[in-house]
Design a protein around this motif. Structure first.
Motif, PDB file in Angstrom:
ATOM      1  N   SER A  83       0.818  -1.219   0.000  1.00 27.12           N
ATOM      2  CA  SER A  83       0.000   0.000   0.000  1.00 27.12           C
ATOM      3  C   SER A  83       0.846   1.261   0.000  1.00 27.12           C
ATOM      4  O   SER A  83       0.311   2.367  -0.058  1.00 27.12           O
ATOM      5  CB  SER A  83      -0.918   0.010   1.230  1.00 27.12           C
ATOM      6  OG  SER A  83      -1.816  -1.073   1.170  1.00 27.12           O
TER       7      SER A  83
ATOM      8  N   PRO B  26      -5.532  -7.074 -12.416  1.00 29.48           N
ATOM      9  CA  PRO B  26      -6.333  -6.681 -11.241  1.00 29.48           C
ATOM     10  C   PRO B  26      -5.491  -6.307 -10.028  1.00 29.48           C
ATOM     11  O   PRO B  26      -5.849  -5.380  -9.291  1.00 29.48           O
ATOM     12  CB  PRO B  26      -7.179  -7.928 -10.971  1.00 29.48           C
ATOM     13  CG  PRO B  26      -7.330  -8.575 -12.318  1.00 29.48           C
ATOM     14  CD  PRO B  26      -6.003  -8.339 -12.992  1.00 29.48           C
ATOM     15  N   LEU B  27      -4.382  -6.969  -9.800  1.00 29.45           N
ATOM     16  CA  LEU B  27      -3.519  -6.608  -8.669  1.00 29.45           C
ATOM     17  C   LEU B  27      -2.845  -5.262  -8.916  1.00 29.45           C
ATOM     18  O   LEU B  27      -2.837  -4.382  -8.044  1.00 29.45           O
ATOM     19  CB  LEU B  27      -2.454  -7.689  -8.445  1.00 29.45           C
ATOM     20  CG  LEU B  27      -2.919  -9.009  -7.817  1.00 29.45           C
ATOM     21  CD1 LEU B  27      -1.848 -10.090  -7.950  1.00 29.45           C
ATOM     22  CD2 LEU B  27      -3.292  -8.821  -6.340  1.00 29.45           C
ATOM     23  N   ALA B  28      -2.261  -5.092 -10.098  1.00 29.48           N
ATOM     24  CA  ALA B  28      -1.564  -3.837 -10.384  1.00 29.48           C
ATOM     25  C   ALA B  28      -2.538  -2.671 -10.490  1.00 29.48           C
ATOM     26  O   ALA B  28      -2.152  -1.519 -10.253  1.00 29.48           O
ATOM     27  CB  ALA B  28      -0.767  -3.962 -11.686  1.00 29.48           C
ATOM     28  N   GLY B  29      -3.794  -2.985 -10.824  1.00 29.87           N
ATOM     29  CA  GLY B  29      -4.807  -1.940 -10.951  1.00 29.87           C
ATOM     30  C   GLY B  29      -5.356  -1.449  -9.625  1.00 29.87           C
ATOM     31  O   GLY B  29      -6.235  -0.598  -9.619  1.00 29.87           O
ATOM     32  N   VAL B  30      -4.824  -1.973  -8.521  1.00 27.73           N
ATOM     33  CA  VAL B  30      -5.293  -1.477  -7.231  1.00 27.73           C
ATOM     34  C   VAL B  30      -4.165  -1.215  -6.226  1.00 27.73           C
ATOM     35  O   VAL B  30      -4.222  -0.245  -5.486  1.00 27.73           O
ATOM     36  CB  VAL B  30      -6.378  -2.411  -6.641  1.00 27.73           C
ATOM     37  CG1 VAL B  30      -5.777  -3.737  -6.202  1.00 27.73           C
ATOM     38  CG2 VAL B  30      -7.104  -1.751  -5.472  1.00 27.73           C
ATOM     39  N   TYR B  31      -3.142  -2.064  -6.182  1.00 26.72           N
ATOM     40  CA  TYR B  31      -2.074  -1.852  -5.195  1.00 26.72           C
ATOM     41  C   TYR B  31      -1.158  -0.700  -5.632  1.00 26.72           C
ATOM     42  O   TYR B  31      -0.587  -0.742  -6.724  1.00 26.72           O
ATOM     43  CB  TYR B  31      -1.225  -3.123  -5.043  1.00 26.72           C
ATOM     44  CG  TYR B  31      -1.795  -4.103  -4.044  1.00 26.72           C
ATOM     45  CD1 TYR B  31      -1.672  -3.892  -2.673  1.00 26.72           C
ATOM     46  CD2 TYR B  31      -2.462  -5.243  -4.460  1.00 26.72           C
ATOM     47  CE1 TYR B  31      -2.192  -4.790  -1.750  1.00 26.72           C
ATOM     48  CE2 TYR B  31      -2.991  -6.156  -3.541  1.00 26.72           C
ATOM     49  CZ  TYR B  31      -2.846  -5.921  -2.188  1.00 26.72           C
ATOM     50  OH  TYR B  31      -3.356  -6.796  -1.268  1.00 26.72           O
ATOM     51  N   PRO B  32      -0.983   0.285  -4.780  1.00 26.50           N
ATOM     52  CA  PRO B  32      -0.141   1.425  -5.160  1.00 26.50           C
ATOM     53  C   PRO B  32       1.294   1.039  -5.510  1.00 26.50           C
ATOM     54  O   PRO B  32       1.912   1.679  -6.353  1.00 26.50           O
ATOM     55  CB  PRO B  32      -0.185   2.322  -3.909  1.00 26.50           C
ATOM     56  CG  PRO B  32      -1.486   1.998  -3.266  1.00 26.50           C
ATOM     57  CD  PRO B  32      -1.702   0.526  -3.516  1.00 26.50           C
TER      58      PRO B  32
ATOM     59  N   LYS C 182       3.507  -2.669 -10.181  1.00 22.13           N
ATOM     60  CA  LYS C 182       3.458  -2.309 -11.593  1.00 22.13           C
ATOM     61  C   LYS C 182       3.697  -3.579 -12.415  1.00 22.13           C
ATOM     62  O   LYS C 182       4.341  -4.517 -11.946  1.00 22.13           O
ATOM     63  CB  LYS C 182       4.566  -1.307 -11.943  1.00 22.13           C
ATOM     64  CG  LYS C 182       4.543  -0.030 -11.129  1.00 22.13           C
ATOM     65  CD  LYS C 182       3.626   1.006 -11.711  1.00 22.13           C
ATOM     66  CE  LYS C 182       3.607   2.252 -10.828  1.00 22.13           C
ATOM     67  NZ  LYS C 182       3.076   1.973  -9.462  1.00 22.13           N
TER      68      LYS C 182
ATOM     69  N   THR D 108      -7.884  -3.272 -17.429  1.00 25.76           N
ATOM     70  CA  THR D 108      -7.995  -3.352 -15.975  1.00 25.76           C
ATOM     71  C   THR D 108      -6.902  -2.562 -15.253  1.00 25.76           C
ATOM     72  O   THR D 108      -7.159  -1.954 -14.218  1.00 25.76           O
ATOM     73  CB  THR D 108      -7.963  -4.826 -15.515  1.00 25.76           C
ATOM     74  OG1 THR D 108      -9.106  -5.491 -16.043  1.00 25.76           O
ATOM     75  CG2 THR D 108      -7.983  -4.940 -14.002  1.00 25.76           C
ATOM     76  N   ALA D 109      -5.698  -2.564 -15.781  1.00 26.56           N
ATOM     77  CA  ALA D 109      -4.601  -1.870 -15.101  1.00 26.56           C
ATOM     78  C   ALA D 109      -4.307  -0.505 -15.709  1.00 26.56           C
ATOM     79  O   ALA D 109      -3.509   0.259 -15.167  1.00 26.56           O
ATOM     80  CB  ALA D 109      -3.341  -2.729 -15.124  1.00 26.56           C
ATOM     81  N   GLY D 110      -4.935  -0.202 -16.824  1.00 29.16           N
ATOM     82  CA  GLY D 110      -4.611   1.043 -17.516  1.00 29.16           C
ATOM     83  C   GLY D 110      -3.207   0.988 -18.097  1.00 29.16           C
ATOM     84  O   GLY D 110      -2.494  -0.015 -17.981  1.00 29.16           O
TER      85      GLY D 110
ATOM     86  N   ASN E  28      -0.165   1.709 -14.986  1.00 28.16           N
ATOM     87  CA  ASN E  28       0.463   0.711 -14.128  1.00 28.16           C
ATOM     88  C   ASN E  28       1.401  -0.226 -14.877  1.00 28.16           C
ATOM     89  O   ASN E  28       1.736  -1.298 -14.387  1.00 28.16           O
ATOM     90  CB  ASN E  28      -0.616  -0.087 -13.382  1.00 28.16           C
ATOM     91  CG  ASN E  28      -1.258   0.749 -12.299  1.00 28.16           C
ATOM     92  OD1 ASN E  28      -0.578   1.208 -11.392  1.00 28.16           O
ATOM     93  ND2 ASN E  28      -2.564   0.976 -12.396  1.00 28.16           N
TER      94      ASN E  28
END
Lengths: 468, 468, 468
Positions: free
Chosen positions: C347, C369-375, C378, C402-404, C407
């Protein structure tokens, strides 16, 4: 050209694009059938104005705030409430500015398409959201929201929603649905039966929940048979409020078909809080098969959507609670997992089991082959992280050849972001028309057939599969 | 334009389509090499007329009846025989009508393309099958079937089949192959060695089968060495009838390379019916490596196609028996599973091991990297549920960059639906030409090279890889 | 038209191709940022001529020799050295001829594109390599190599490399990096900290390596705290030579966050050579989290690239040693594996963790999905077997939604094949421009945005993510 390209998502070559456009013209204005979603029935019951632009578009939409958060913006800054009641941003304009300044982070995502669609079609904005347009767009949307034509029921009608399903806990009293029904409003809002709290031994307060289910239904839920009878009663109650389906989001697709005595013993253990993790999982699996058997009697459609690792971040769960964008898909097996249920009831064409997945590597390998043979099984659409142009395209490309169109169930939006509903259905209709156009232009489908299938995918299949 | 678009499956843009068409023109009429399949050698031995349209197109084709069944049509209604001899439909016209009325269910599937191809090119039908055309098409096909030019040998020649392989059990007496050979007919029909019944300890009657293998070969199959010798003898017998390959369809890709004493002990346990499930699996894996070692001596190509969960529906298995469309792909590991065999013999370029898969997520991750380095290993084509335009395209897109074209083996149809053979090869040739055209138009291959590779994929690689 | 199509890898339709070309024009000449790779710093330190064409293009490039080997050509024939010092081909011209005769085996592979690019752009060759052109091309390249403008530093400058990272063991003295620095040459060559030898209990000589680490740093690496301090010291030393990242290639993505006392006990066991395989794996996982914590202090970027089954062929390992093209990807789980590390430090937006994968089935399901939410997380680019046009395209299609883009971290070449560096970056830039063009032409991105993102992907993201 404004925020929306009128030919968006169509094939690029002129010949396919023309056909896709022609197909789309025939489905563009069809009513929206939304058989699975998470809008709040209270909106339609009370018909109060939505509070402000941030509350409408940012704070409740985990697609949006997770992306900004991934770039280091604290959840607090977007107004996400804290479990401990500590500070979070409450000024909607400040939240909106952060959103606007970071709107470019959503480039290439479906959220960006949905937002642009809502900004343009619902609110009439014409400029891309950015720091420069933040205040003007905020003011414009805020001004709209206080007008009667932006109240939930007015939008419902403007969105041309024929029917929408919400999702309620088995223990919900359905008061908002009752209020809608009693209001005399003609909008069709139905519920769906979501029994997690009373079928998952690991759900917080499971035993109490089961006791509450007994009270609600007048059944002795301390016994296995009473417990099953209580489900039957509660399902009937939900049916009174329009429910045509039940909804199950377990961590895995596991099903079981244990002898009833074993199932009863497992239930007793669950009530006593004595289940191991393995036993709890088996019990959840058993309940899917029990639900399927009840569906044979009462006709409710069984929806299974497994495979999400919920609340992956323990720190975020502790600080902000559940459903904060930290649900992550995991690898899911269906072939062995669904076999007990399918062997028990999968050959019965009266039953309708709809399976969603977050693991698209199983579309072609497992789900399409299963749905392409079992009479009871159908494939739900590209879902959640796959509810996107590329995800939908891959869904069609990897399922149609084995399961046909006929074993799919049209689109659903699965959303609590009300303004995104027309946008999402529009994206699905465009992607399907693009796919059909490609099939025609590569000699795999006749044009006349493509028009029929376009209508099936946009409207008929959803109504038929969900019995709406 | 009739049932078939002459440009079907080619890229849509004119420039790529033109090149694909030009490539296809050079391979369209090449003889068919069908190195792996399940046609019945009796057809070519007796050369009797096919009985009726339903027996030709519906009742034996699990691709077709599984799709209709998935929409609730009972297998009995399509004439699928029951284990208990109970009623099933026997009127071929009634079966045909059900098929015709539901032909639209096959929209978007490869079966639809194969059927249209056969209807159009083999029987000269010009209208899409439907309830309206059911009787007329039935009558037309039935009239054809009694004519000599629709007998199996005539069709074989008309289909321009250079060589076709059937598949026979190790215990088969190959009487039909003998009859073909003795008939003086020039069609080349060869067998392939499929030893499931005598290498799988869990196969019904395993011990009796091994004893029968001993009798057929004059070897003492009660001993490990005698058993291996019996395989060698039986392989030699199959080679007399043209076999160039063996065929292995285990549930997993597991191989073993145990010390011979351990293997012998495992064999004794298998014969005694005392294997655990794990031991039976290990024995099957050991036998793949043994077969590979025999291949080094006798030159037979080893085909491994794992990963099907057979007869997934217990009720259907009990009522209708095996192979009723309920074989479902499962996730398969190759990296660890094939290692014992590859470590034992995989570096020997004299050996040819061809691996198929039902789990396309391993193409790019496991199979292409393995085939792109081990001298003995080759990749079989997109298979079964992936034997489709999209499946074939994904196969090329996910294997070529790592394994090249040179480690693939061309196409095979793997079918018992005789009339679909030209259709299936035609689809493969078209998809490959489309892929090659795209490589050229995106600067990844020269035009001259594309013409060479098109020929390789349509003809040369299959002959070479299968040593035909 | 020579070896290279100027429009290679662009979309085929004219409208998209034109836009892709325009996008590419703006990034084509941007400096190369190469933040992860395996070039030899000695090249740039000594600046000696490359010895001969075979040593430059064949013998050290496992992409090339593995493909020829897969078709039965012995590794010896390509000059790959044997562990026992036995015979291998030493005549570079003979090796080159084998390469040239078999160059067609590389059709459709990225190696073919990279080689053609180097032949054409670096050496000015105009004819496709083949048996016919073998000697002429050999002579031409050999003549070039003795000229000063083909020395490593000259090529570095000609390739327009702004910065390149090499990878060195934690125990490396960085003498070549020191020599580069002291030479006054302006080329920016930085190191990266690769601690396998001192964090993997199963690494040959682990205890000795840890002892050596203690000597290098003056810490008592016999204790857990001393060991951690030694890492900190060594990381600081690497930072002196420009390092901005650490690099970790474990077999799995497993991380652990054990209480420090448990970690210390595990370390003691590892030093004593007493770890089970499971404990060794846990220790490696623990060290990833420890490294992440150190990164929070010193700012080094943490690179994790798991999932390769190293040295799959035991016979090849014994005869030729490690890294001979027999590293095979395996299925990798990230959701559960990365959770301990992400829960501990994920985080924190000050941390940058970059994950690569060899299992592309996890892009859409797990990594995006992981990279698209955890600060902190990448996504590294399409890597190794996926470092190819199709692989890169699938990477964008399965991660962006999902990650843009934000990321992801731009491209890196991860290569020791120096002449392929411009080719690889060029391929990546072209594929990204093609993808962006398609987004624009399908209404998913504005043209102006596409130009910005093209620059991000080609240059800015890599500098930013790696802090270069």
């Amino acid at each position: 050209m404004g925020l929306l390209d009128p030919d968006r998502l169509f094939p690029i070559d002129e010949s396919s694009r023309g056909l896709a456009r022609a197909l789309y013209k025939t489905v563009e204005a069809l009513p929206i059938v939304s058989p699975h979603g998470h809008t709040d029935p209270r909106w339609f019951a009370e018909n109060a104005a939505f509070p402000d632009p941030a509350q409408l578009f940012v704070t409740p939409d985990h697609y949006v705030f997770r992306m900004l958060h991934s770039q280091g913006i604290p959840l607090e800054a977007m107004g996400v409430p804290r479990v401990d009641g500590g500070w979070t941003e409450t000024d909607p304009r400040k939240i909106w500015r952060i959103f606007a300044e970071n709107f470019h982070l959503l480039r290439g995502t479906p959220s960006r398409m949905w937002l642009d669609h809502a900004f343009s079609e619902v609110f009439g904005l014409t400029e891309r959201l950015s720091a420069a347009t933040a205040d003007a767009s905020y003011d414009h949307i805020a001004d709209c929201l206080i007008r009667p034509e932006f109240r939930p029921r007015a939008l419902f009608e403007r969105f041309n929603i024929e029917v929408i399903a919400t999702t309620e806990s088995a223990l919900d009293d359905l008061r908002w649905h009752r209020m809608i029904r009693e209001s005399g409003w003609s909008g069709r809002v139905v519920t769906a039966y979501r029994p997690d709290a009373v079928v998952d031994p690991e759900f917080a307060g499971f035993a109490e929940n089961v006791a509450a289910l007994g009270e609600l239904t007048g059944e002795d839920t301390a016994t296995w048979n009473g417990y099953l009878a209580a489900h039957r009663g509660r399902r009937a109650y939900f049916k009174e409020f329009g429910a045509t389906s039940t909804d199950h989001g377990h961590a895995t697709a596991r099903t079981e078909d244990l002898p009833q005595a074993e199932a009863a013993a497992l239930f007793a253990k669950a009530l006593a809080g004595a289940c191991t993790a393995e036993e709890a999982d088996a019990f959840r699996g058993q309940m899917l098969t029990e639900m399927a058997r009840m569906s044979l009697d009462d006709g409710l459609v069984l929806q299974i959507h497994p495979g999400s690792y919920r609340n992956h971040s323990q720190p975020v769960l502790e600080k902000f609670g559940r459903d904060k964008g930290y649900d992550i898909p995991t690898r899911t097996d269906y072939v062995r997992a669904l076999r007990p249920l399918l062997n028990a009831v999968g050959s019965d064409p009266r039953l309708s089991v709809i399976v969603f997945t977050l693991d698209e590597s199983v579309y072609a390998r497992e789900l399409a082959p299963l749905a392409g043979v079992y009479p009871a099984l159908k494939l739900g659409p590209a879902w959640w992280f796959f509810d996107s142009p590329e995800g939908m395209r891959r869904f069609r490309e990897t399922t149609t050849e084995t399961a046909g169109f006929c074993n799919t169930v049209g689109f659903n939006d699965d959303t609590r972001a009300f303004c995104s509903i027309p946008a999402r259905h529009d994206v699905a209709r465009r992607v399907d028309c693009a796919y059909l156009s490609t099939l025609v232009r590569t000699g795999r489908l006749d044009e006349g057939e493509a028009f029929e299938v376009a209508h099936d995918l946009a409207y008929r299949f959803a109504k038929q599969a969900y019995r709406l």
